[in-house]
Design a protein around this motif. Sequence first.
Motif, PDB file in Angstrom:
ATOM      1  N   PRO A  29       0.801  -1.229   0.000  1.00 40.60           N
ATOM      2  CA  PRO A  29       0.000   0.000   0.000  1.00 40.60           C
ATOM      3  C   PRO A  29       0.832   1.276   0.000  1.00 40.60           C
ATOM      4  O   PRO A  29       0.567   2.206  -0.777  1.00 40.60           O
ATOM      5  N   LYS A  42      -5.721   2.398  -3.103  1.00 40.27           N
ATOM      6  CA  LYS A  42      -6.058   1.392  -2.103  1.00 40.27           C
ATOM      7  C   LYS A  42      -5.824   0.002  -2.692  1.00 40.27           C
ATOM      8  O   LYS A  42      -6.247  -0.288  -3.812  1.00 40.27           O
ATOM      9  N   GLU A 166     -10.859  -3.315   2.708  1.00 43.39           N
ATOM     10  CA  GLU A 166      -9.489  -3.063   3.152  1.00 43.39           C
ATOM     11  C   GLU A 166      -9.091  -3.963   4.302  1.00 43.39           C
ATOM     12  O   GLU A 166      -7.907  -4.062   4.636  1.00 43.39           O
TER      13      GLU A 166
END
Length: 243
Positions: A29, A42, A166
């Motif tokens: 990331p 993301k 996420e």
Amino acid sequence: MTPELVTLHVWRIPRTAVPRALARMATHPARLRRMPGVRFAKLLGTGTGTGFGPGDTDLTRWAALVVWGSPAAAAGFDASPVGRSWARLARAGVRVELRPLTSRGEWSGRRPFGEPSGGRVTGPVLALTRARLRARRAVTFWRAIPPVAAALHDAPGLLARFGVGEAPLGWQGTVSVWRDPADLVAFAYRHPEHRAAITRTPTEGWYAEELFARFAVGDVVGDRTVLGWAAPAGDPETARGNA
């Protein structure tokens, strides 16, 4: 500022590669966000799209959503260390090029897609929903989802759908691709199950943060079956999107 280009990269990996994918999710990331021309990015896990809950996880499919400063910067993704690393791991992959149409809400305290003004679209559109659940409301949210997920599966004009997140719990999202804007609007605002969920959202207080965005679909490059795309590759109505 509304970005000119957003890309969605999705990879299908063999089950034996799952530990290496998890390692990349821990280290990539920050590397992705530091790439030249990246405004927002993301790395995401995915789900099958049948329930959008904690049991829906698909460990053999991973994704990256990237907001770019320019198409020239986006063109460098595949040759970047992050892009090459995932390509080596994947047995199939696809890139979807997107132009923001509408967006409301925030993601990690930001408005990554700016304030797009819409515009006429005649081809496929992609809808992205993303929310951070309030822990005390998560169970009621997951109980409310099955009727909506079942209705989505049979919705007219749906080309592809899957969950994104996420984290395994509490960071929920959905991606759905539609043949045209009319099909998306018909499901979002006229289908009884989905309308009921929309009505409950403010009263239930499910989300600590939420974002809803729609995009015109441009080029779709690679293996569209990774998305679960339902239309034949040669379908002239969906093959080129709005490019």
